[in-house]
Design an enzyme around this catalytic site. Structure first.
Site, short mmCIF file in Angstrom:
data_model
loop_
_atom_site.label_atom_id
_atom_site.label_comp_id
_atom_site.label_asym_id
_atom_site.label_seq_id
_atom_site.Cartn_x
_atom_site.Cartn_y
_atom_site.Cartn_z
N ARG A 39 12.07 -6.09 5.25
CA ARG A 39 11.60 -3.89 4.94
C ARG A 39 12.28 -3.28 6.19
NH1 ARG A 39 5.39 -1.68 5.50
NH2 ARG A 39 5.81 -2.72 7.55
N ARG B 139 -10.05 0.19 8.59
CA ARG B 139 -9.46 -1.12 9.17
C ARG B 139 -10.74 -2.11 9.70
NH1 ARG B 139 -3.69 0.03 9.03
NH2 ARG B 139 -3.00 -1.66 9.49
N ARG C 82 -0.24 -9.46 13.52
CA ARG C 82 -0.77 -8.10 12.59
C ARG C 82 -1.95 -8.58 11.34
NH1 ARG C 82 4.16 -5.31 10.46
NH2 ARG C 82 3.19 -4.44 9.13
N ARG D 276 11.22 -1.84 10.78
CA ARG D 276 10.18 -0.93 11.81
C ARG D 276 9.98 -1.86 13.15
NH1 ARG D 276 4.74 0.19 8.23
NH2 ARG D 276 3.35 -1.03 9.49
N LYS E 167 0.50 -1.39 -0.05
CA LYS E 167 0.37 0.16 0.07
C LYS E 167 1.19 1.31 -0.07
CE LYS E 167 -1.93 -0.98 3.65
NZ LYS E 167 -1.38 -1.86 4.44
P1 AP5 Z 1 4.83 -1.31 1.90
O1 AP5 Z 1 4.15 -0.70 0.70
O2 AP5 Z 1 5.56 -0.80 3.24
O3 AP5 Z 1 3.40 -2.78 2.64
P2 AP5 Z 1 2.70 -1.84 2.80
O4 AP5 Z 1 0.70 -2.35 2.41
O5 AP5 Z 1 2.24 -0.33 2.84
O6 AP5 Z 1 2.54 -2.49 4.78
P3 AP5 Z 1 1.80 -1.52 5.99
O7 AP5 Z 1 3.06 -2.57 6.79
O8 AP5 Z 1 2.70 -0.96 6.02
O9 AP5 Z 1 0.85 -2.15 6.33
P4 AP5 Z 1 0.48 -2.58 7.38
O10 AP5 Z 1 -1.31 -2.00 7.19
O11 AP5 Z 1 0.38 -3.27 8.83
O12 AP5 Z 1 0.35 -0.80 8.38
P5 AP5 Z 1 0.34 0.75 8.57
O13 AP5 Z 1 1.35 1.19 8.75
O14 AP5 Z 1 -1.28 0.78 8.34
O15 AP5 Z 1 5.38 -2.72 1.25
C1 AP5 Z 1 6.19 -3.37 2.08
C2 AP5 Z 1 7.42 -4.45 1.32
O16 AP5 Z 1 7.31 -5.22 0.47
C3 AP5 Z 1 8.67 -3.21 1.14
O17 AP5 Z 1 9.73 -4.09 1.61
C4 AP5 Z 1 8.71 -3.13 -0.15
O18 AP5 Z 1 9.49 -2.53 -0.79
C5 AP5 Z 1 7.61 -4.15 -0.76
N1 AP5 Z 1 7.59 -4.21 -1.19
C6 AP5 Z 1 6.00 -3.23 -2.02
N2 AP5 Z 1 5.33 -3.38 -3.31
C7 AP5 Z 1 6.00 -5.07 -3.56
C8 AP5 Z 1 6.63 -6.07 -4.79
N3 AP5 Z 1 5.92 -5.83 -6.32
N4 AP5 Z 1 7.29 -7.03 -4.34
C9 AP5 Z 1 7.78 -6.92 -4.03
N5 AP5 Z 1 8.20 -6.05 -2.99
C10 AP5 Z 1 7.72 -5.06 -2.63
O19 AP5 Z 1 0.10 0.18 9.96
C11 AP5 Z 1 0.51 0.30 12.03
C12 AP5 Z 1 -0.31 0.03 12.59
O20 AP5 Z 1 -1.36 1.34 12.80
C13 AP5 Z 1 -0.93 -0.92 12.82
O21 AP5 Z 1 -0.53 -2.57 13.04
C14 AP5 Z 1 -2.06 -1.14 14.20
O22 AP5 Z 1 -1.36 -1.14 15.40
C15 AP5 Z 1 -1.68 0.87 13.80
N6 AP5 Z 1 -3.12 1.44 12.61
C16 AP5 Z 1 -2.95 2.31 11.44
N7 AP5 Z 1 -4.27 2.54 11.13
C17 AP5 Z 1 -5.13 1.67 11.91
C18 AP5 Z 1 -6.12 1.72 12.04
N8 AP5 Z 1 -7.13 3.06 10.93
N9 AP5 Z 1 -7.19 1.18 12.54
C19 AP5 Z 1 -6.21 1.08 13.58
N10 AP5 Z 1 -5.02 0.84 14.27
C20 AP5 Z 1 -4.32 1.35 13.10
MG MG Z 2 2.15 0.85 5.11
#
Ligand code: AP5
Ligand code: MG
Length: 236
Positions: free
Chosen positions: A127, A88, A165, A154, A13
């Site tokens: 990552r 979410r 997660r 992270r 994402k």
């Molecule tokens: P990346 O682009 O970083 O993936 P992502 O989908 O953004 O993954 P996240 O880990 O950021 O998602 P998340 O939803 O768990 O975390 P968030 O920060 O939202 O890509 C991942 C890796 O893959 C990278 O190394 C990249 O280079 C690689 N990659 C990408 N595309 C690729 C490809 N095509 N091929 C190969 N490699 C590739 O949330 C974090 C925390 O915040 C949550 O766990 C929760 O505790 C809290 N939180 C956030 N929002 C809420 C909410 N709405 N409600 C409650 N808690 C929340």
């Molecule tokens: Mg992300």
């Protein structure tokens, strides 16, 4: 242009949002990044959220909905936005429906980046992120391409947090997809392949649904525009 990026942790994402925000020149609203900024600034919310994120759990709906209500009212969101990480849970999705209605807006498309669990685990364990701008990088990258900062892992990518997660995503976030499917808004995209090929598919899906015809930009075009070239004159 209001886009919602949906997908499991590690589905790409944030990576795709970086391409899309350069292409459309609209803000990327990532609740995870917002929470990590609160943690880095040691705010009251940050202190409360830190152990929750570290354990791979979700911050309460009440806090997250209030955060998004404030964010979407800011002036930079007027031309549109790319939402990542919210909603979410089903209550968050319902609150967002109400907010969008209040603001007189609607989502143009929900993009679901579909990636199998074994690939998610592989990506998250390797990552690296820039502690300044939160951009993500694949394993082996030494420094942030923008800031030159040394990259870090992270906290929630450590093995003890990754499984919870994925589990909470399956339990609480998968039903959110059905919420948007019921509105016919979801484009499902295979999140495996090169980042550029996936960006082209995302733009093609947006384009198809806006224009009713598939006028997808080619990969080279995506890279050129994301590199800072002129904004498209009309919606793709
Ligand atoms: P990346 O682009 O970083 O993936 P992502 O989908 O953004 O993954 P996240 O880990 O950021 O998602 P998340 O939803 O768990 O975390 P968030 O920060 O939202 O890509 C991942 C890796 O893959 C990278 O190394 C990249 O280079 C690689 N990659 C990408 N595309 C690729 C490809 N095509 N091929 C190969 N490699 C590739 O949330 C974090 C925390 O915040 C949550 O766990 C929760 O505790 C809290 N939180 C956030 N929002 C809420 C909410 N709405 N409600 C409650 N808690 C929340
Ligand atoms: Mg992300």
């Amino acid at each position: 242009m209001n886009l919602l990026l949906y997908g499991a942790p590690g589905s790409g994402k944030g990576t795709q949002a970086n391409v899309l925000r350069a292409y459309f020149r609209i803000p990327h609203i990532a609740t995870g990044d917002m929470l990590r900024a609160e943690i880095a600034n040691r705010t009251q919310l940050g202190l409360k959220a830190q152990p929750i994120l570290a354990a791979g759990q979700y911050v309460s709906d009440e806090i997250m909905i209030a955060m998004i209500r404030n964010r979407l009212r800011q002036a930079d969101c007027e031309p549109g936005f790319i939402m990542d990480g919210f909603p979410r849970t089903v209550p968050q999705a319902e609150a967002l429906d109400d907010l969008m209605e209040e603001l007189g807006r609607r989502f143009d498309r929900v993009i679901y980046l579909k990636v199998p669990v074994d690939e998610l685990l592989r990506r998250l364990s390797g990552r690296l992120v820039c502690p300044r701008c939160q951009r993500t990088y694949p394993p082996g990258t030494a420094a942030c391409a923008i800031h030159g900062t040394a990259l870090v892992q992270r906290e929630d990518d450590k093995p003890e947090a990754v499984r919870p997660r994925i589990e909470i995503y399956l339990e609480k976030t998968v039903p959110v997809l059905d919420h948007y499917r019921a509105f016919g808004l979801v484009s499902e995209i295979d999140g495996r392949g090169t980042i550029e090929a996936i960006s082209s598919q995302v733009l093609a899906a947006v384009s198809t649904h806006l224009n009713g015809a598939n006028s997808s930009p080619r990969s080279g075009e995506v890279a050129r525009r994301a590199g800072g070239a002129a904004r498209p004159k009309q919606k793709p």
